[in-house]
Design an enzyme around this catalytic site. Structure first.
Site, PDB file in Angstrom:
ATOM      1  N   LYS A  22       0.850  -1.210   0.000  1.00 26.74           N
ATOM      2  CA  LYS A  22       0.000   0.000   0.000  1.00 26.74           C
ATOM      3  C   LYS A  22       0.880   1.252   0.000  1.00 26.74           C
ATOM      4  CE  LYS A  22      -1.832   1.530   4.023  1.00 26.74           C
ATOM      5  NZ  LYS A  22      -1.563   2.936   4.340  1.00 26.74           N
ATOM      6  N   ASN A  23       1.879   1.290   0.891  1.00 23.41           N
ATOM      7  CA  ASN A  23       2.657   2.520   1.084  1.00 23.41           C
ATOM      8  C   ASN A  23       3.717   2.751   0.013  1.00 23.41           C
ATOM      9  OD1 ASN A  23       1.015   2.988   3.213  1.00 23.41           O
ATOM     10  ND2 ASN A  23       2.517   2.479   4.786  1.00 23.41           N
ATOM     11  N   CYS A 116      -5.648  12.086  12.456  1.00 22.79           N
ATOM     12  CA  CYS A 116      -6.314  10.787  12.351  1.00 22.79           C
ATOM     13  C   CYS A 116      -6.181  10.144  13.727  1.00 22.79           C
ATOM     14  CB  CYS A 116      -5.682   9.933  11.263  1.00 22.79           C
ATOM     15  SG  CYS A 116      -4.074   9.317  11.748  1.00 22.79           S
ATOM     16  N   ARG A 121      -0.616  14.279  12.817  1.00 22.89           N
ATOM     17  CA  ARG A 121      -0.123  14.057  11.446  1.00 22.89           C
ATOM     18  C   ARG A 121       0.104  15.377  10.674  1.00 22.89           C
ATOM     19  NH1 ARG A 121      -1.501   8.757  10.164  1.00 22.89           N
ATOM     20  NH2 ARG A 121       0.165   8.831   8.624  1.00 22.89           N
ATOM     21  N   ASP A 304       4.437   0.486  12.126  1.00 22.11           N
ATOM     22  CA  ASP A 304       3.250  -0.179  11.563  1.00 22.11           C
ATOM     23  C   ASP A 304       3.132  -1.636  12.000  1.00 22.11           C
ATOM     24  OD1 ASP A 304       3.244   1.554   8.336  1.00 22.11           O
ATOM     25  OD2 ASP A 304       2.702   2.160  10.362  1.00 22.11           O
ATOM     26  N   ARG A 396      -8.909  -0.683   4.416  1.00 16.81           N
ATOM     27  CA  ARG A 396      -8.121   0.388   3.779  1.00 16.81           C
ATOM     28  C   ARG A 396      -6.744  -0.110   3.381  1.00 16.81           C
ATOM     29  NH1 ARG A 396      -7.394   5.737   6.911  1.00 16.81           N
ATOM     30  NH2 ARG A 396      -5.935   5.803   5.191  1.00 16.81           N
TER      31      ARG A 396
HETATM   32  C1  EPZ Z   1       3.970   6.951   6.509  1.00 16.45           C
HETATM   33  O1  EPZ Z   1       3.152   7.937   7.060  1.00 16.45           O
HETATM   34  C2  EPZ Z   1       3.085   5.733   6.323  1.00 16.45           C
HETATM   35  N1  EPZ Z   1       1.997   6.058   5.398  1.00 16.45           N
HETATM   36  C3  EPZ Z   1       2.525   5.301   7.684  1.00 16.45           C
HETATM   37  O2  EPZ Z   1       1.775   4.104   7.473  1.00 16.45           O
HETATM   38  C4  EPZ Z   1       3.696   4.995   8.615  1.00 16.45           C
HETATM   39  O3  EPZ Z   1       3.196   4.650   9.884  1.00 16.45           O
HETATM   40  C5  EPZ Z   1       4.605   6.226   8.726  1.00 16.45           C
HETATM   41  O4  EPZ Z   1       5.048   6.626   7.401  1.00 16.45           O
HETATM   42  C6  EPZ Z   1       5.841   5.968   9.571  1.00 16.45           C
HETATM   43  O5  EPZ Z   1       6.558   4.896   9.033  1.00 16.45           O
HETATM   44  C7  EPZ Z   1       2.258   6.078   4.070  1.00 16.45           C
HETATM   45  O6  EPZ Z   1       3.372   5.854   3.635  1.00 16.45           O
HETATM   46  C8  EPZ Z   1       1.094   6.376   3.173  1.00 16.45           C
HETATM   47  P1  EPZ Z   1       5.818  10.341   8.686  1.00 16.45           P
HETATM   48  P2  EPZ Z   1       3.668   9.475   7.114  1.00 16.45           P
HETATM   49  O7  EPZ Z   1       5.702  11.602   7.894  1.00 16.45           O
HETATM   50  O8  EPZ Z   1       4.575   9.749   5.988  1.00 16.45           O
HETATM   51  C9  EPZ Z   1       5.849  13.695  12.032  1.00 16.45           C
HETATM   52  C10 EPZ Z   1      -0.048   2.678   7.706  1.00 16.45           C
HETATM   53  O9  EPZ Z   1      -0.490   2.095   8.704  1.00 16.45           O
HETATM   54  N2  EPZ Z   1       5.725  14.651  10.908  1.00 16.45           N
HETATM   55  O10 EPZ Z   1       6.993   9.448   8.438  1.00 16.45           O
HETATM   56  O11 EPZ Z   1       2.466  10.347   7.299  1.00 16.45           O
HETATM   57  C11 EPZ Z   1       4.619  12.812  12.167  1.00 16.45           C
HETATM   58  O12 EPZ Z   1       3.632  13.453  12.954  1.00 16.45           O
HETATM   59  C12 EPZ Z   1       0.372   4.136   7.793  1.00 16.45           C
HETATM   60  O13 EPZ Z   1       0.136   2.139   6.575  1.00 16.45           O
HETATM   61  C13 EPZ Z   1       5.752  16.017  11.187  1.00 16.45           C
HETATM   62  O14 EPZ Z   1       5.852  16.431  12.357  1.00 16.45           O
HETATM   63  O15 EPZ Z   1       4.500   9.479   8.461  1.00 16.45           O
HETATM   64  C14 EPZ Z   1       5.171  11.583  12.839  1.00 16.45           C
HETATM   65  O16 EPZ Z   1       5.255  11.825  14.236  1.00 16.45           O
HETATM   66  C15 EPZ Z   1       0.058   4.703   9.146  1.00 16.45           C
HETATM   67  N3  EPZ Z   1       5.646  16.900  10.158  1.00 16.45           N
HETATM   68  C16 EPZ Z   1       6.587  11.472  12.275  1.00 16.45           C
HETATM   69  O17 EPZ Z   1       6.898  12.762  11.735  1.00 16.45           O
HETATM   70  C17 EPZ Z   1       5.548  16.495   8.848  1.00 16.45           C
HETATM   71  O18 EPZ Z   1       5.478  17.352   7.938  1.00 16.45           O
HETATM   72  C18 EPZ Z   1       6.727  10.448  11.154  1.00 16.45           C
HETATM   73  O19 EPZ Z   1       5.691  10.697  10.238  1.00 16.45           O
HETATM   74  C19 EPZ Z   1       5.525  15.102   8.586  1.00 16.45           C
HETATM   75  C20 EPZ Z   1       5.630  14.209   9.623  1.00 16.45           C
END
Ligand code: EPZ
Length: 416
Positions: A22-23, A116, A121, A304, A396
């Site tokens: 998915k990701n 979410c 996020r 995850d 999803r």
């Molecule tokens: C990706 O989400 C994945 N989703 C998530 O999978 C996964 O849990 C996550 O990476 C971490 O590995 C997809 O790839 C579609 P991040 P993402 O940006 O990119 C903070 C699933 O279950 N952050 O790596 O949204 C954020 O709040 C989903 O398949 C900021 O502060 O995660 C978090 O604490 C859930 N500002 C940390 O960084 C930003 O601009 C990591 O988030 C972006 C992120």
């Protein structure tokens, strides 16, 4: 509202094929916006988020021809540079159209994803990077409105490691003027899969998979064929289910090299694991040993997989400590597991789980994608029937999970 009814106490045996990730699929589908040529994708998983992304791209004017597990995306006639709230609110990954729209068309209106279940996020790092590349960005009425005559290369150092932040800026950089360097970039395998697809489309990218990615902008990209990588989280989920329920399963079409930290934890729990090429065999005979996990960016233990291992720990021998360092609210499965009799104490981002011999079936509610998987695993080892409600969360991000688990011997069925 659909539910899953699970009868606990059945071991898992047999083979299951792993679907496309998915990701990886979600950012790669957005990459179709970067060219007027056709992008043909194979091994697309059949799940709700992929269908939502297809609809989102189609409402922009992307022509999508889908067949089973494959689809061709043609963004020759994109006439709407917008990702509307009603689509973005159900799938945060829609933010990934921002970089491609901006770098190819010079404009984008993308709804702020909003939070979410697992956390607020934010997307501030995505925005900060695009501004560094010359974008004008205004946030109004809950939308990100971005314009740029032409993005230019920049050196961007991420305050936090962000998977989609890295992916969005990498896609913005492929058509920008000059060189972009992403420092403290995410190293997830899905970032590499996206880079491989972009390179096949003519992009110049070096360092994907490391914490420093260098992109040299080109004037345009062309079409390509790409097969989406296998889903490492689906793989991990089935392996944990077998480690909890006991049995002997073999995953086929898996990417062994993306699962090191998960396989190590499963071996620590007492599972016997053999790997070769794209097959992973797991045999579990006795009761699992409790294992401590601490989530962190790849290649460390993936957030995850945290909920799934917590389910394993609820019936393991001994006690375990689970520390969630990525998201501020990713313990929503705890109170549901407690309804099944699990002994869990939570203090901030740390949970202590005291393994018990047996969980007791009950009705529980899914709250987010991976929490749902955790409840399914717990239901498979609980005494009697467990009903998991709100399984749209599960749909999803997993392709026909109850059919795959039933084919391995689980007693699980979908009910209205
Ligand atoms: C990706 O989400 C994945 N989703 C998530 O999978 C996964 O849990 C996550 O990476 C971490 O590995 C997809 O790839 C579609 P991040 P993402 O940006 O990119 C903070 C699933 O279950 N952050 O790596 O949204 C954020 O709040 C989903 O398949 C900021 O502060 O995660 C978090 O604490 C859930 N500002 C940390 O960084 C930003 O601009 C990591 O988030 C972006 C992120």
């Amino acid at each position: 509202m659909q539910k899953l009814s699970i009868q606990g106490g059945y071991r898992l045996n047999g083979e299951v094929r792993i679907s496309g990730a998915k990701n990886a699929a979600l950012p790669i589908m957005c990459a179709s916006l970067l060219t007027q040529d056709a992008l043909h994708l194979d091994n697309l998983p059949d799940m709700h988020d992929v269908a939502t992304m297809v609809k989102l791209l189609q409402q922009m004017g992307v022509q999508v021809d889908t067949s089973t597990q494959a689809a061709t995306f043609s963004a020759a006639k994109v006439d709407k540079l917008e990702a509307p709230y009603d689509m973005v609110k159900t799938m945060r990954a829609a933010i990934l159209v921002l970089g491609p729209l901006l770098t190819r068309f010079g404009e984008a209106r993308v709804s702020l994803p909003g939070g979410c279940a697992i956390g607020s996020r934010p997307v501030d790092l995505h925005i900060k990077g695009l501004v560094a590349m010359g974008a004008e960005i205004h946030i109004e009425h809950g939308y990100i409105h971005a314009t740029a005559k032409r993005l230019h290369g920049a050196r961007i150092c991420f305050d936090l490691i962000s998977v989609t932040g890295t992916e969005n800026l990498m896609m913005a950089a492929v058509l920008a003027d000059g060189i972009t360097v992403l420092e403290n970039a995410a190293r997830e395998p899905e970032v590499i899969d996206l880079a491989d697809c972009l390179i096949a489309m003519g992009a110049k990218i070096e360092g994907a998979g490391s914490d420093k990615i260098t992109i040299e902008g080109v004037s345009e990209l062309h079409g390509a064929n790409h097969s989406v990588m296998p889903d490492r989280i689906e793989s991990g989920t089935f392996l944990v289910a077998a480690a909890a329920a006991g049995g002997n399963i073999t995953l086929t079409g898996a990417r062994v090299d993306t699962l090191d930290s998960v396989l190590e934890k499963l071996r620590e729990a007492g599972a016997k694991i053999d790997v070769n090429a794209d097959r992973i065999n797991l045999v579990m005979s006795g009761r699992p040993q409790a294992v401590n996990v601490r989530t962190a960016p790849y290649p460390a233990f993936p957030t995850d997989m945290q909920a799934q291992f917590m389910a394993l720990n609820t019936i393991a021998q001994g006690s375990a400590i689970v520390v969630e360092t990525i998201f501020e609210n990713r313990f929503m499965h705890v109170q549901e597991l407690q309804r099944l009799g699990a002994q869990i104490e939570v203090e901030g981002n740390t949970a202590v789980i005291l393994g018990c011999r047996q969980l007791d079936g009950a009705t529980v509610m899914a709250t987010d994608l991976r929490a749902s998987a955790s409840l399914v695993i717990a239901g498979m080892v609980a005494q009697g029937e467990t009903i998991v409600d709100r399984i749209y969360h599960l749909d999803r991000g997993y392709e026909h999970i109850e059919a795959k688990l039933s084919s391995l011997g689980a007693k699980i069925q979908r009910i209205q």
